[in-house]
Design a protein around this motif. Structure first.
Motif, PDB file in Angstrom:
ATOM      1  N   PRO A  76       0.811  -1.220   0.000  1.00 42.10           N
ATOM      2  CA  PRO A  76       0.000   0.000   0.000  1.00 42.10           C
ATOM      3  C   PRO A  76       0.845   1.271   0.000  1.00 42.10           C
ATOM      4  O   PRO A  76       1.905   1.318   0.633  1.00 42.10           O
ATOM      5  N   ARG A  88      -1.022  -4.597   4.008  1.00 40.41           N
ATOM      6  CA  ARG A  88      -2.335  -4.340   3.401  1.00 40.41           C
ATOM      7  C   ARG A  88      -3.438  -4.369   4.462  1.00 40.41           C
ATOM      8  O   ARG A  88      -4.369  -3.557   4.444  1.00 40.41           O
ATOM      9  N   GLN A 117       0.011   2.862   8.860  1.00 44.19           N
ATOM     10  CA  GLN A 117       1.034   2.727   7.831  1.00 44.19           C
ATOM     11  C   GLN A 117       2.193   1.908   8.371  1.00 44.19           C
ATOM     12  O   GLN A 117       2.744   2.206   9.434  1.00 44.19           O
ATOM     13  N   HIS A 148      -0.572   7.328   6.412  1.00 44.14           N
ATOM     14  CA  HIS A 148      -1.454   7.440   7.579  1.00 44.14           C
ATOM     15  C   HIS A 148      -0.712   8.152   8.712  1.00 44.14           C
ATOM     16  O   HIS A 148       0.526   8.108   8.795  1.00 44.14           O
ATOM     17  N   THR A 171      -0.630   4.376   0.678  1.00 42.86           N
ATOM     18  CA  THR A 171      -1.333   5.395   1.454  1.00 42.86           C
ATOM     19  C   THR A 171      -0.500   5.836   2.647  1.00 42.86           C
ATOM     20  O   THR A 171       0.155   5.016   3.301  1.00 42.86           O
ATOM     21  N   ASP A 231      -3.050  -1.246   6.599  1.00 44.15           N
ATOM     22  CA  ASP A 231      -3.486  -0.088   5.815  1.00 44.15           C
ATOM     23  C   ASP A 231      -5.003   0.067   5.870  1.00 44.15           C
ATOM     24  O   ASP A 231      -5.524   1.180   6.019  1.00 44.15           O
TER      25      ASP A 231
END
Length: 416
Positions: free
Chosen positions: A167, A196, A204, A171, A169, A199
């Motif tokens: 991932p 994953r 994170q 965070h 993303t 996430d």
């Protein structure tokens, strides 16, 4: 058990620690009932109590022989005896010290391990602990896997690519992950699946690129200085992230987790690292200690996934149930997600993997594996799940039933 240390160990940290551990043994013998090598060989010297007697004699300066080393080498360091011991004997620490002293005493006497054995240990220490060497070597082995001898083929798993991408993303909540030495090459999906899942839960997962081997391979094969260097390197790599607010250091291999949780103890006399090592150990958590905190979110995320009646046999690694004393968490989490989880008979016993043991002691390791698999298969599972890459690879080499990390099941349910 009273011990009078020999002069060469008197007033040394390792000598005093070993003396303290031996002093707690009351000769009860409860440990022999749960020792895999004693059950296989029936020799008192291949059980914890007998090995403690051998180490006591060595600590007191009595002659050390190759027989002493043989009996200590045969120990799996599964630490089942620690779970059984009513006196709290820290046998795992004692046998680490004992092996180091035995090797030093025999080397000083000019008694060396056979050349083939020395080479095997060197290759394990230098090859397994260097991902940049191990990864390409494993890929080559996988390419020619059908042509390899059975003994070597058992150590080369089939290629299993990740089920999804890492991932991207960002965070606010962040946790560190120890990528590990062999796991990224042998089973890359384990760490990806962990990233994953976390996430999806708003966390994170960060990998410190300079972190490497946890130190277990070197430390448990007698290279204590090399193992301690691995530990210091990891602390240095993680420290900027810890200072920046990382919440935890996540372990997806219980063999690494039990070692990192011991950094504070092993580096307690190192003025430069003692305080940071203690902080690292306090922050280290097995994945099974983290995901239960998100149980409600996991149930919500998995709610739309059809239940397929999947039944799994759970193999708790020794490093999880005996080393870290973590029991019941994985079973409860998977059961809550609708998976039928079964424990096999004698689930407390070692599968025979034990880090490098399956390479160095195959004549004992494989009977233990076969016995474990027979009991796991008796539960009629669709898959076998565990929490340590060594156990997973070792078990998979003896069965057609899929063997995987338990987080891979969770990932399929919450990241579909």
């Amino acid at each position: 058990m009273q011990t009078t240390l020999a002069e060469f160990l008197r007033n040394t940290p390792e000598g005093e620690e070993a003396k303290s551990i031996v002093g707690k043994c009351v000769h009860c013998g409860f440990c022999t009932a749960t020792c895999p090598t004693y059950q296989l060989l029936g020799d008192e010297l291949d059980g914890p109590r007998g090995r403690i007697y051998l180490m006591k004699q060595m600590l007191e300066g009595q002659p050390v022989t190759e027989s002493t080393r043989l009996h200590l080498d045969r120990c799996l360091t599964c630490r089942n005896c620690e779970s059984t011991c009513p006196s709290g004997v820290k046998y795992g620490r004692l046998v680490d010290i004992g092996r180091k002293v035995v090797d030093e005493r025999l080397e000083a006497a000019g008694i060396h391990r056979p050349a083939k054995e020395r080479m095997a240990r060197w290759l394990l220490r230098e090859g397994l602990t260097r991902p940049k060497l191990f990864g390409p070597a494993l890929k080559l082995g996988q390419m020619v896997r059908p042509m390899l001898p059975v003994a070597l083929r058992n150590k080369v798993p089939a290629i299993t690519p990740p089920t999804g991408p890492w991932p991207r993303t960002t965070h606010t909540r962040k946790m560190l992950l120890l990528d590990g030495c062999v796991q990224p090459a042998m089973s890359p999906n384990i760490n990806v699946a962990t990233a994953r899942v976390l996430d999806k839960l708003g966390v994170q997962l960060v990998v410190a690129s300079e972190a490497g081997c946890c130190g277990a391979i070197r430390f448990h094969t007698g290279d204590h200085d090399g193992g301690l260097d691995n530990m210091r390197a990891n602390i240095d790599a993680w420290w900027p992230y810890i200072e920046s607010g990382a919440e935890a250091i996540v372990m997806t291999a219980s063999g690494c987790g039990v070692m990192v949780k011991d950094y504070g103890h092993l580096l307690r006399h190192d003025r430069a690292y003692a305080e940071r090592a203690a902080r690292v150990s306090a922050m280290t958590r097995d994945l099974s200690e983290i995901l239960p905190d998100f149980a409600d979110d996991l149930h919500r995320l998995a709610g739309a996934v059809p239940r397929d009646g999947r039944r799994v046999a759970w193999h708790p690694p020794c490093t999880l149930q005996h080393g870290q004393q973590i029991r019941g968490k994985v079973e409860a989490l998977l059961t809550g997600l609708g998976i039928e989880v079964r424990l096999c008979a004698d689930s407390h016993l070692c599968c025979g993997s034990a880090g490098t043991y399956s390479v160095l002691q195959p004549e004992l390791s494989y009977p233990l594996r076969d016995d474990k698999l027979a009991k796991l298969q008796a539960t009629e599972p669709d898959a076998i799940v565990s929490a340590n890459i060594g156990c997973i690879t070792h078990l998979q080499s003896g069965t057609e039933t899929p063997v995987m990390h338990w987080v891979e099941l969770v990932e399929r349910m919450v990241c579909a």
